[in-house]
Write a protein that holds these residues in place. Sequence first.
Motif, PDB file in Angstrom:
ATOM      1  N   TRP A  79       0.837  -1.204   0.000  1.00  0.00           N
ATOM      2  CA  TRP A  79       0.000   0.000   0.000  1.00  0.00           C
ATOM      3  C   TRP A  79       0.868   1.249   0.000  1.00  0.00           C
ATOM      4  N   MET A  80       1.885   1.283   0.882  1.00  0.00           N
ATOM      5  CA  MET A  80       2.754   2.458   0.953  1.00  0.00           C
ATOM      6  C   MET A  80       3.561   2.645  -0.326  1.00  0.00           C
ATOM      7  N   ALA A  81       3.928   1.550  -0.987  1.00  0.00           N
ATOM      8  CA  ALA A  81       4.649   1.656  -2.262  1.00  0.00           C
ATOM      9  C   ALA A  81       3.766   2.335  -3.310  1.00  0.00           C
ATOM     10  N   GLN A  82       2.476   2.010  -3.307  1.00  0.00           N
ATOM     11  CA  GLN A  82       1.547   2.654  -4.233  1.00  0.00           C
ATOM     12  C   GLN A  82       1.407   4.152  -3.926  1.00  0.00           C
ATOM     13  N   GLY A  86       2.539   7.863  -6.111  1.00  0.00           N
ATOM     14  CA  GLY A  86       1.558   8.892  -6.413  1.00  0.00           C
ATOM     15  C   GLY A  86       0.150   8.367  -6.614  1.00  0.00           C
ATOM     16  N   ASN A  87      -0.055   7.083  -6.386  1.00  0.00           N
ATOM     17  CA  ASN A  87      -1.387   6.486  -6.511  1.00  0.00           C
ATOM     18  C   ASN A  87      -2.127   6.630  -5.191  1.00  0.00           C
ATOM     19  N   ASP A  88      -3.211   7.380  -5.214  1.00  0.00           N
ATOM     20  CA  ASP A  88      -3.996   7.613  -4.001  1.00  0.00           C
ATOM     21  C   ASP A  88      -5.008   6.492  -3.862  1.00  0.00           C
ATOM     22  N   ILE A  89      -4.573   5.383  -3.255  1.00  0.00           N
ATOM     23  CA  ILE A  89      -5.450   4.222  -3.107  1.00  0.00           C
ATOM     24  C   ILE A  89      -5.843   4.054  -1.649  1.00  0.00           C
ATOM     25  N   GLU A  90      -6.923   3.337  -1.450  1.00  0.00           N
ATOM     26  CA  GLU A  90      -7.410   3.064  -0.100  1.00  0.00           C
ATOM     27  C   GLU A  90      -6.464   2.090   0.600  1.00  0.00           C
ATOM     28  N   PRO A  91      -6.363   2.192   1.913  1.00  0.00           N
ATOM     29  CA  PRO A  91      -5.513   1.241   2.645  1.00  0.00           C
ATOM     30  C   PRO A  91      -6.104  -0.157   2.556  1.00  0.00           C
TER      31      PRO A  91
END
Length: 96
Positions: A79-82, A86-91
């Motif tokens: 998740w943190m790599a995403q 710059g990818n704003d993804i949900e945890p």
Amino acid sequence: MTATTIRPVAIKIDEDTKLRVKRLADARQRTSHWLMREAITQYVDREEKREAFRQDALKAWEDFRSNGLHVTADEADAWMAQLEQGNDIEPPECHV
């Protein structure tokens, strides 16, 4: 808004520290009094944040102990790599 009451407080410091404060205050074109007030304010702000972080960690640990919900280190890393890319993804979803 209420006025803050400011009262004098005496502190005892050794002569070497007193001279260091004086030299630094002179270099900053401030008074020793201003420098000490600023140092105390910054210290208290930092320590309040540190204590809030510690309390949050204790609460998280108690929550985990009571319900077992968690994410794995691999899930958190992915998740943190995403987020770093710059990818704003949900945890990731918590699971038992």
